[in-house]
Motif scaffolding. Structure first.
Motif, short mmCIF file in Angstrom:
data_model
loop_
_atom_site.label_atom_id
_atom_site.label_comp_id
_atom_site.label_asym_id
_atom_site.label_seq_id
_atom_site.Cartn_x
_atom_site.Cartn_y
_atom_site.Cartn_z
N THR A 97 -1.93 -39.85 61.29
CA THR A 97 -1.25 -39.53 62.73
C THR A 97 -0.68 -38.14 62.24
OG1 THR A 97 0.72 -40.60 62.11
CG2 THR A 97 -0.67 -41.75 63.53
N LEU A 98 -1.17 -37.14 63.51
CA LEU A 98 -0.68 -35.87 63.33
C LEU A 98 0.24 -35.55 64.48
CD1 LEU A 98 -1.02 -32.95 62.44
CD2 LEU A 98 -3.22 -32.63 63.25
N GLY A 99 1.55 -35.37 64.21
CA GLY A 99 2.21 -34.93 65.15
C GLY A 99 2.69 -33.60 65.42
N TYR A 100 2.97 -33.32 66.87
CA TYR A 100 3.02 -31.83 67.41
C TYR A 100 4.13 -31.83 68.50
CZ TYR A 100 -0.02 -33.18 71.08
OH TYR A 100 -0.46 -33.82 72.36
N ASP A 101 4.48 -30.71 68.81
CA ASP A 101 5.59 -30.31 69.89
C ASP A 101 5.08 -30.38 71.05
OD1 ASP A 101 7.65 -29.98 71.23
OD2 ASP A 101 8.37 -28.02 70.44
N SER A 102 5.04 -31.41 71.97
CA SER A 102 4.36 -31.50 72.99
C SER A 102 4.98 -30.43 74.16
CB SER A 102 4.45 -32.94 73.69
OG SER A 102 5.89 -33.45 74.14
N ALA A 103 6.13 -29.89 73.72
CA ALA A 103 6.59 -28.91 74.63
C ALA A 103 5.86 -27.59 74.39
CB ALA A 103 8.01 -28.70 74.62
N SER A 157 -10.13 -38.70 59.65
CA SER A 157 -9.90 -39.30 60.79
C SER A 157 -8.29 -38.63 61.13
CB SER A 157 -10.28 -40.63 61.36
OG SER A 157 -9.82 -40.78 62.30
N LEU A 158 -8.03 -37.88 62.03
CA LEU A 158 -6.85 -37.72 62.30
C LEU A 158 -6.38 -38.30 63.68
CD1 LEU A 158 -5.99 -34.10 61.19
CD2 LEU A 158 -5.74 -36.27 59.87
N GLN A 159 -5.10 -38.56 64.00
CA GLN A 159 -4.89 -39.01 65.37
C GLN A 159 -3.59 -38.51 65.95
OE1 GLN A 159 -6.23 -41.84 67.17
NE2 GLN A 159 -4.77 -41.19 68.87
N PRO A 160 -3.83 -37.49 67.16
CA PRO A 160 -2.94 -36.54 67.28
C PRO A 160 -1.93 -37.43 67.99
CG PRO A 160 -5.07 -36.00 68.21
CD PRO A 160 -5.31 -36.93 67.66
#
Lengths: 474, 597
Positions: free
Chosen positions: A342-348, A369-372
């Motif tokens: 899982t690849l997290g990011y700042d949705s803002a 395989s990455l999952q945003p």
């Protein structure tokens, strides 16, 4: 001790005739005189600034206050540090006029500038400086001695002057819950997270700023800032790295820093199994940093596989930043990925999603395989500004922000080799995959004069003055 | 079961069956109508979907054509013909144009399928589009899946070609087919449209099903229908039970939605709620139950009233018939109508009237006959002693005139004869007097067996009178005979009369049987002889006072028997056949508490 950075008239004491001729010429060409007057520093006016950051506290010593350029720039407006760094990362006097250390770099002594007052009128003393530093650095031993302050560290601290230039080491005075600094501006209105109005201090020790006041609108996204600039409602705005190219192309006046903000992927945990190493390396090898920078971020930075930018460290090129899909696939050969990473990011951050999607596509090319996700993740896309032009301090502060173990430097040496070794060790841990170093940029109205954006993106608003509206028009 | 109840039950059943039949018919017709209306609505909705689909398709085509003819597209096509385009220059190009044209999806793709700019996935520049390009660009809009293959979005797309130079630029744009599209359909009340995104070979996945309001809860319930459509690739209708409540049932009409290459990309489901039908059916049932209940109550009331009207005359007739049976020959019923029951009542009245008249006539006749018989008997009885009296008196008169010397002797003899005959007359008169003055029974507990044994002992000597053929007396007495309430003297007299009667019937000897038995309520005494027997006519008149079939006797013996037995609340009967003897049976109630002693 007035600093005037713009042109001034030089009068030759020897060429009186020349002066007379010049005066005659000026009399003949009044237009030329007007033009020259417009370039002179001018006192007065309110500088309107829009920024994305929306701090709820003005305390520069608070946690996370230095993670955004906006906060750092706010700090410089209201607070001073003992030392400042020039564009080459060299310490320069500020509240301290001079300093010296013992050979072991454990004990330092700083001489405090005289005649400085806090914004509340209290005189700056060595005791006040020591108290301020002690409050932020409880592990330091800070003493006042006459007009000097002595700092003793447990271990060698050859970069202590650079550390003291960090915003968190701003000298301030706390009384009744209020903080007061020695900076060039004082707060006249503070609506946390929304608006800050500052007034120039007539008694600022480095001379009164040219502008009378600064109105800062906070929490404005880049789009709104651009509209404010276009409509003339803001004089200075921030420009996102990926909009730098476009903003420049739209005949806006844009000033930018050197690549000073690290964009990287950070694993939340150390390697858990033997497979994690090859997988992390494969991910690093699969990412097309060049495309990310050139297309997604519109050349708003520089591709890099190092933590520190090339212009600071001088060795970043050693870490290969190119794509090597064959090696990435080779790394993954025989490995079975149990679940998508899982690849997290700042949705803002609107640009972050595109970056993440591109990384996902790149990883997919390598067979990974990455999952945003915008929630908790195995891996996060982060943007960390480098808070110091001193490489050692910058790396140390960077590891703090990334949640990594602090770099280990060799004794009191300040050499590049030590720096490289420390950074290489950090990268070998595979907790972080550097992607890019981004520039910070500001767009300005034409009326904003004498703007100098430092290499690290810091503003120097006391030097700015506002020209007469329309004066630059032909 | 009484006639009234039968009538009532028939009425209620008739009403119930009628209501139930009507309810069933109405329910069946309702269901048929509902299904017809449902089918029509589904057809209309499918047509509306196709119209909307086509309209949106035309709109998408128009918008994509606008993009394809834009300066941006032309510039991009020109750049494309000059080599590999600078992706950075077009990163937001597609997004910007898509926003201008209100397209959810827009991509610029070169003839190799390489994405130059993508609105929906800006990061995919340089990557290949998964759309299968063909030589001929489709003229109309078509269905296409956008986004990641594991979670695609269904889009109504169009493609246009920008030909500038040798390398064409393809513009692929589309609008999302999702809940907003479904929400734009004007659905009749009770209907809804659902959309299922088909993802390759993945079995049914609930998250790919949506309706106008978003994800569908309990979507697994239509998995079978979806899989059936996926297999058969044809329109299918199924009834889906969303819960245990039948009102939540829904008829789903599934329509496969195919893409450009005839691949199944999605399934449109037109749902028609069964709630209106179920509620209507419930209303019909409730109304039927209500009508049935009210009908049955009304039927009960009406049938009660009608049955009363019908059965009251019948019951009155029955009551009158019972009265007649009880001896009230004067019983009459009220004639309340002129129908058959009225005629029946009138006939009954006429019958009882006739019977009463006939009875009176018969009584009168019998009374005359009785008086005659009495007169005959009296004459006969009195004539016998009177005749010797007359002869004796004449002898006395003749002797006084012709033989005065023998008069004294003759007077003495005649006086004795006269006295004897006068005594005989007195006896005859006393018997008649005695019959007319039968005493009331003095009731007490009596053991009938003992009375019978006493009578048998009393007559034992006479049964074996020398010079007469012997009569054998047999006692067949019930064991543990319970005592009854009776007058023992009168009982003794009754049995004596019957024994005497039997002895008279057996002048040639025979067997006299005295038999007792009992049941819960009565005691029975039978006196049988093996004599000559009686004819039926004799049996009928046997208990008539002063009737006798014998040459001697007053004819009062059996009349006294009947009188005493009657006074005890019992009855006496006779059965006999000529030549086979006669049996008298007396039936006495065990408990005579109701009788006045």
């Amino acid at each position: 001790m007035r600093r005037i950075a713009s042109q001034s008239f030089a009068v030759s004491s020897l060429l009186g005739a020349t002066l007379a001729i010049a005066m005659f010429v000026m009399a003949l060409f009044p237009m030329t005189t007007t033009a020259n007057a417009a370039t002179r520093p001018r006192y007065g006016g309110t500088l309107r600034v829009a920024m994305q950051t929306a701090p709820t506290s003005l305390d520069p010593t608070g946690p996370g206050s230095s993670e955004w350029f906006g906060s750092r720039n706010l700090s410089h407006l209201m607070f001073d540090t003992l030392i400042t760094l020039d564009n080459n990362g060299k310490p320069q006097p500020s509240l301290a006029t001079s300093w010296q250390s013992e050979p072991s770099h454990q004990r330092w002594q700083f001489s405090i500038r005289r005649g400085i007052t806090f914004q509340d009128g209290t005189a700056l003393t060595s005791d006040a400086v020591a108290a301020s530093l002690r409050a932020v650095n409880p592990t330091w031993k800070v003493l006042s001695s006459g007009e000097a302050v002595i700092v003793e560290r447990d271990s060698a601290a050859p970069n202590l002057p650079a550390e003291l230039a960090l915003p968190r080491n701003s000298v301030l005075r706390r009384e009744s819950g209020k903080i007061s600094g020695t900076g060039p501006f004082t707060v006249t209105q503070w609506d946390p997270g929304k608006k800050l109005v500052l007034a120039a201090r007539d008694d600022y020790w480095a001379g009164r700023p040219f502008i009378d006041s600064i109105e800062i609108e906070m929490g404005k996204n880049f789009h709104d800032q651009m509209i404010a600039l276009d409509l003339g409602r803001a004089d200075v705005i921030e420009v996102a790295p990926d909009q730098l190219h476009r903003t420049n192309g739209e005949n806006n006046r844009v000033e930018h820093s050197d690549p000073i903000e690290l964009m990287a992927l950070v694993f939340t945990r150390d390697r858990q199994s033997t497979d994690d190493g090859p997988i992390r390396e494969a991910l690093a090898l699969s990412i097309d940093r060049e495309s990310l920078n050139k297309v997604v971020l519109q050349s708003g930075g520089e591709p890099s596989a190092a933590l520190l930018p090339e212009w600071i460290s001088g060795y970043a090129f050693v870490f290969p930043a190119g794509v090597d899909l064959a090696r990435a696939r080779q790394n993954l050969a025989g490995l079975k990925q149990s679940a998508p990473v899982t690849l997290g990011y700042d949705s803002a951050d609107p640009g972050a999603r595109v970056v993440v999607e591109r990384i996902v596509l790149n990883a997919h090319d390598a067979g990974l395989s990455l999952q945003p996700t915008s929630g908790a993740a195995d891996l996060r896309l982060v943007r960390i500004p480098l808070v110091s032009l001193n490489a050692h301090v910058a790396l140390t502060e960077l590891t703090k922000s990334l949640g990594l173990p602090p770099p280990k430097f060799n004794g009191n040496s300040n050499s590049e080799d030590d720096l490289y070794a420390a950074e290489n060790t950090l990268l070998q841990s595979q907790r972080v995959i550097p992607l890019l170093h981004l520039r910070t940029a500001s767009a300005l109205q034409a009326s904003v004069k004498n703007w100098h954006e430092a290499r690290d993106g810091n503003w120097s608003l006391p030097d700015v003055w506002l020209g007469t509206p329309g004066a630059d028009k032909p | 079961m009484k006639f009234r109840r039968k009538l009532l039950a028939v009425f209620a059943l008739t009403v119930f069956l009628s209501v139930a039949t009507v309810a069933l018919i109405v329910s069946a017709m309702t269901r048929r109508s509902f299904e017809r209306a449902n089918a029509e609505s589904t057809t209309a909705l499918v047509a509306q979907f196709r119209r909307e689909f086509n309209r949106r398709g035309e709109e998408v085509v128009r918008r994509v054509e606008t993009v394809a003819s834009s300066e941006s597209a032309t510039r991009m096509a020109l750049k494309l013909n000059h080599g590999t385009p600078d992706y950075s220059a077009y990163l937001d190009e597609a997004k910007s144009l898509a926003e201008n044209q209100q397209l959810d999806f827009l991509e610029f793709v070169d003839n190799q399928g390489t994405i130059i700019s993508s609105a929906q996935s800006p990061a995919t520049f340089g990557y290949k589009d998964n759309f299968a390009f063909t030589a001929n660009v489709p003229k109309d809009a078509f269905l296409k899946q956008e986004g990641p293959s594991e979670d695609p979005t269904l889009a109504l797309s169009a493609i246009r070609q920008v030909n500038v130079g040798d390398r064409p630029l393809y513009v692929i744009g589309g609008r999302r087919l999702d809940k907003d599209f479904l929400a734009s359909l004007e659905l009749p009340t009770g209907m809804r449209a659902l959309l299922y995104r088909n993802v390759g070979d993945i079995p049914f996945a609930p998250q790919f099903l949506t309706d106008a309001s978003g994800p569908v809860p309990d979507a697994d319930r239509i998995a079978q229908l979806i899989e059936q459509v996926e297999r058969q690739r044809q329109e299918t209708t199924a009834l889906v039970h969303w819960s245990s409540n039948p009102a939540d049932d829904e008829t789903l009409h599934a329509i496969p939605l195919n893409g450009q290459a005839n691949q199944l990309l999605g399934i449109l489901l037109v749902g028609s709620s069964r709630r209106p039908y179920v509620e209507l059916r419930q209303h019909i049932r409730s109304a039927s139950l209500l009508a049935g209940g009210a009908g049955m109550i009304l039927a009960i009331l009406l049938s009660g009233w009608a049955a009363a009207r019908v059965t009251r005359p019948v019951e009155e007739l029955a009551r009158a018939a019972r009265e007649v049976a009880d001896g009230n020959w004067n019983a009459q019923v009220t004639v309340q109508s002129t129908d058959e029951l009225g005629e029946l009542a009138a006939s009954f009245n006429r019958m009882t009237h006739e019977l009463l008249e006939q009875k009176e006539r018969l009584v009168q006749t019998e009374r005359v006959a009785a008086w005659r018989e009495l007169a005959r008997r009296l004459a006969h009885e009195l004539k016998n002693p009177l005749f010797p009296l007359q002869l004796t008196v004449e002898n006395l008169l003749r002797a006084r005139q012709q033989s005065p010397e023998q008069f004294e002797e003759i007077f003495q003899e005649s006086s004795s004869t006269l006295l004897a005959e006068i005594s005989n007359l007195k006896t005859i008169i006393s018997r008649f007097s005695e019959f007319s003055r039968m005493p009331q029974p003095h009731l007490q507990s009596v053991n009938l067996n003992e009375v019978v044994q006493n009578v048998a002992r009393l007559f034992q000597a006479q049964l074996h009178t020398p010079g007469h053929p012997p009569i054998e007396c047999k006692l067949e007495l019930a064991e543990s005979m319970q005592p009854i309430t009776a007058d023992p003297e009168l009982m003794h007299r009754v049995f004596s009369n019957l024994v005497l009667n039997a002895m008279d019937a057996m002048p040639e000897g025979g067997v006299l049987t005295l038999h007792t038995h009992q049941n819960d309520e009565h005691a029975f005494i039978e006196v049988s002889d093996t004599g000559t027997g009686l004819t039926p006519e004799e049996c009928e008149r046997l208990f008539t006072p002063y009737y006798t079939s014998k040459t001697h006797g007053t004819g009062l013996g059996l009349a006294i028997v009947q009188s005493v037995v009657s006074d005890h609340g019992g009855r006496v009967s006779v059965r006999s056949e000529p030549g086979h003897g006669t049996t008298f049976e007396i039936e006495l109630p065990k408990n005579n508490r109701n009788l006045s002693s």
